[in-house]
Design a protein around this motif. Structure first.
Motif, PDB file in Angstrom:
ATOM      1  N   GLY A 155       4.371  -2.943  -3.792  1.00 42.35           N
ATOM      2  CA  GLY A 155       4.608  -2.133  -2.063  1.00 42.35           C
ATOM      3  C   GLY A 155       4.355  -2.047  -0.948  1.00 42.35           C
ATOM      4  O   GLY A 155       4.536  -2.061  -0.118  1.00 42.35           O
ATOM      5  N   TYR A 156       4.358  -3.972  -0.994  1.00 48.09           N
ATOM      6  CA  TYR A 156       3.849  -4.315   0.524  1.00 48.09           C
ATOM      7  C   TYR A 156       4.921  -5.392   0.668  1.00 48.09           C
ATOM      8  O   TYR A 156       6.693  -5.429   0.334  1.00 48.09           O
ATOM      9  N   LYS A 157       5.660  -5.096   1.557  1.00 46.00           N
ATOM     10  CA  LYS A 157       7.095  -6.426   2.719  1.00 46.00           C
ATOM     11  C   LYS A 157       6.324  -7.197   2.954  1.00 46.00           C
ATOM     12  O   LYS A 157       5.896  -7.332   4.632  1.00 46.00           O
ATOM     13  N   VAL A 158       7.196  -8.930   2.523  1.00 44.60           N
ATOM     14  CA  VAL A 158       7.716  -9.677   2.461  1.00 44.60           C
ATOM     15  C   VAL A 158       8.695 -10.166   3.444  1.00 44.60           C
ATOM     16  O   VAL A 158       9.429  -9.647   3.012  1.00 44.60           O
ATOM     17  N   THR A 159       8.064 -10.260   4.295  1.00 50.80           N
ATOM     18  CA  THR A 159       9.312 -11.136   5.080  1.00 50.80           C
ATOM     19  C   THR A 159       9.192 -13.264   5.418  1.00 50.80           C
ATOM     20  O   THR A 159       8.256 -13.134   6.164  1.00 50.80           O
ATOM     21  N   ARG A 160      10.576 -13.215   4.773  1.00 50.65           N
ATOM     22  CA  ARG A 160      10.937 -14.839   5.441  1.00 50.65           C
ATOM     23  C   ARG A 160      10.849 -14.828   7.551  1.00 50.65           C
ATOM     24  O   ARG A 160      11.657 -13.854   7.757  1.00 50.65           O
ATOM     25  N   GLU A 161      10.322 -15.359   7.742  1.00 59.33           N
ATOM     26  CA  GLU A 161       9.988 -16.129   9.314  1.00 59.33           C
ATOM     27  C   GLU A 161      11.222 -16.624   9.345  1.00 59.33           C
ATOM     28  O   GLU A 161      12.048 -17.663   9.174  1.00 59.33           O
TER      29      GLU A 161
ATOM     30  N   TRP B 212       6.939 -17.252   4.694  1.00 58.73           N
ATOM     31  CA  TRP B 212       6.793 -15.305   4.344  1.00 58.73           C
ATOM     32  C   TRP B 212       6.050 -15.519   5.269  1.00 58.73           C
ATOM     33  O   TRP B 212       4.555 -15.897   4.913  1.00 58.73           O
ATOM     34  N   VAL B 213       5.595 -14.062   5.204  1.00 56.26           N
ATOM     35  CA  VAL B 213       4.334 -13.392   6.047  1.00 56.26           C
ATOM     36  C   VAL B 213       4.631 -12.021   5.643  1.00 56.26           C
ATOM     37  O   VAL B 213       5.488 -10.884   5.329  1.00 56.26           O
ATOM     38  N   VAL B 214       2.972 -11.804   5.300  1.00 60.37           N
ATOM     39  CA  VAL B 214       3.001  -9.754   4.454  1.00 60.37           C
ATOM     40  C   VAL B 214       1.602  -9.504   5.292  1.00 60.37           C
ATOM     41  O   VAL B 214       0.524  -9.815   5.838  1.00 60.37           O
ATOM     42  N   LYS B 215       1.743  -8.302   5.770  1.00 65.29           N
ATOM     43  CA  LYS B 215       0.968  -7.246   6.740  1.00 65.29           C
ATOM     44  C   LYS B 215       0.102  -5.970   5.982  1.00 65.29           C
ATOM     45  O   LYS B 215       1.050  -5.742   5.116  1.00 65.29           O
TER      46      LYS B 215
ATOM     47  N   PRO C 220       8.373 -25.458  14.518  1.00 67.17           N
ATOM     48  CA  PRO C 220       7.777 -24.588  14.857  1.00 67.17           C
ATOM     49  C   PRO C 220       7.213 -23.227  14.179  1.00 67.17           C
ATOM     50  O   PRO C 220       6.007 -22.652  14.651  1.00 67.17           O
ATOM     51  N   LYS C 221       7.919 -22.739  13.462  1.00 67.71           N
ATOM     52  CA  LYS C 221       7.094 -21.199  12.501  1.00 67.71           C
ATOM     53  C   LYS C 221       6.465 -21.744  11.326  1.00 67.71           C
ATOM     54  O   LYS C 221       5.363 -21.475  11.592  1.00 67.71           O
ATOM     55  N   ILE C 222       6.172 -23.173  11.404  1.00 67.04           N
ATOM     56  CA  ILE C 222       4.786 -23.350  10.273  1.00 67.04           C
ATOM     57  C   ILE C 222       3.560 -23.276  10.928  1.00 67.04           C
ATOM     58  O   ILE C 222       2.599 -23.195  11.153  1.00 67.04           O
TER      59      ILE C 222
END
Length: 296
Positions: free
Chosen positions: A290-296, A34-37, A61-63
């Protein structure tokens, strides 16, 4: 190596690596990332595998891309490779010479413990556990069949990640200390510790089969199945223990990750995969904040 030293090293590895999910990797694995910004920061979340067979693949590759972009590695504890420093803590928090474990168990629990110890060839069988507090006996039994099957905590994900970051002169930090992790168990009431041990004894015969099922879910990045297999029974059968070992720790991880997101760097957070799945997982908690957590 003297038998005592070998035994102490095994106990150290148990304490260091059973706090979360134990699953190996398969070829062509694609574990979840996951990525959180934040305003100026980025945090990658990766569920670690604490025990592997030697040379098991787990990279993708993602990792690799997330690792390359990250400036700092965050683990549950930073000194995962320092077993010597753990031995005094184990003696202090995990041993009770004055009150043998057998005196704290029912005849049925003691019989199950004896059978489990003998089945995996632990030195001395049940007698090995006499000076153990119930929580340490439970942790030992949780990993013993996996180690017998060839899964080694000394080759887990953290053991590969840390030297990689060190070699690249990138800091390695921890959310917890080894003593804090041990105290999650050692500070539990004795009844809760015995419940923990009892659950491990009840699940002992099915441990490897469940292990294989979790393996498939983790390798496929199936976080719903992973939550069901790893957390659902624990959550339902032992809610107090689940709160102590999972929910409260996840809340602390989430708070610390929020602090990272207020900064300006890129961090790779590698904690046990069981902490990242389900409604009580860190991604879900971050989303509630309130953070957007996205699966890579």
């Amino acid at each position: 190596m003297p038998r005592r030293c070998t035994r102490n090293r095994r106990l150290v590895l148990v304490v260091l690596f059973v706090a979360a999910l134990f699953v190996p990797a398969l070829a062509n694995a694609e574990p979840a990332v996951w990525v959180v910004k934040g305003p100026h920061a980025t945090v990658y979340l990766f569920g670690t595998i604490h025990a592997l067979q030697k040379d098991d693949p787990w990279r993708s590759p993602k990792i690799d891309a997330a690792i390359q972009q990250s400036q700092t590695l965050w683990l549950e504890i930073p000194n995962v490779d320092d077993s010597a420093s753990m031995q005094p803590l184990i003696m202090q928090l995990g041993m009770d010479q004055a009150h043998p474990l057998s005196t704290k168990l029912t005849p049925d629990q003691l019989a199950k413990l004896t059978r489990a110890a003998n089945s995996v060839g632990l030195p001395g069988g049940e007698a090995m556990f006499e000076s153990f507090k119930p929580w340490l006996a439970a942790l030992t039994l949780s990993i013993a069949p996996l180690m017998q099957a060839g899964y080694d905590p000394s080759t887990g994900v953290e053991m590969e990640l840390k030297p990689e970051f060190v070699k690249a002169n990138k800091p390695v930090k921890g959310f917890e200390t080894a003593e804090q992790q041990m105290r999650y168990f050692a500070d539990m009431p004795e009844k809760t510790q015995i419940d923990f041990l009892s659950s491990e004894l009840d699940d002992f015969d099915s441990a490897i089969e469940k292990f294989k099922q979790m393996l498939a879910a983790w390798s496929a990045g199936d976080v719903d199945a992973l939550d069901k297999l790893n957390n659902a029974d624990f959550r339902d059968k032992y809610p107090e223990l689940f709160q102590i070992l999972v929910v409260k720790r996840n809340q602390k991880f989430t708070t610390q990750i929020e602090d990272l997101l207020k900064g300006d760097s890129v961090s790779f957070v590698a904690i046990g995969a069981g902490h990242l799945v389900g409604k009580d997982g860190v991604p879900a908690m971050l989303e509630k904040q309130g953070y957007k957590v996205t699966r890579e």
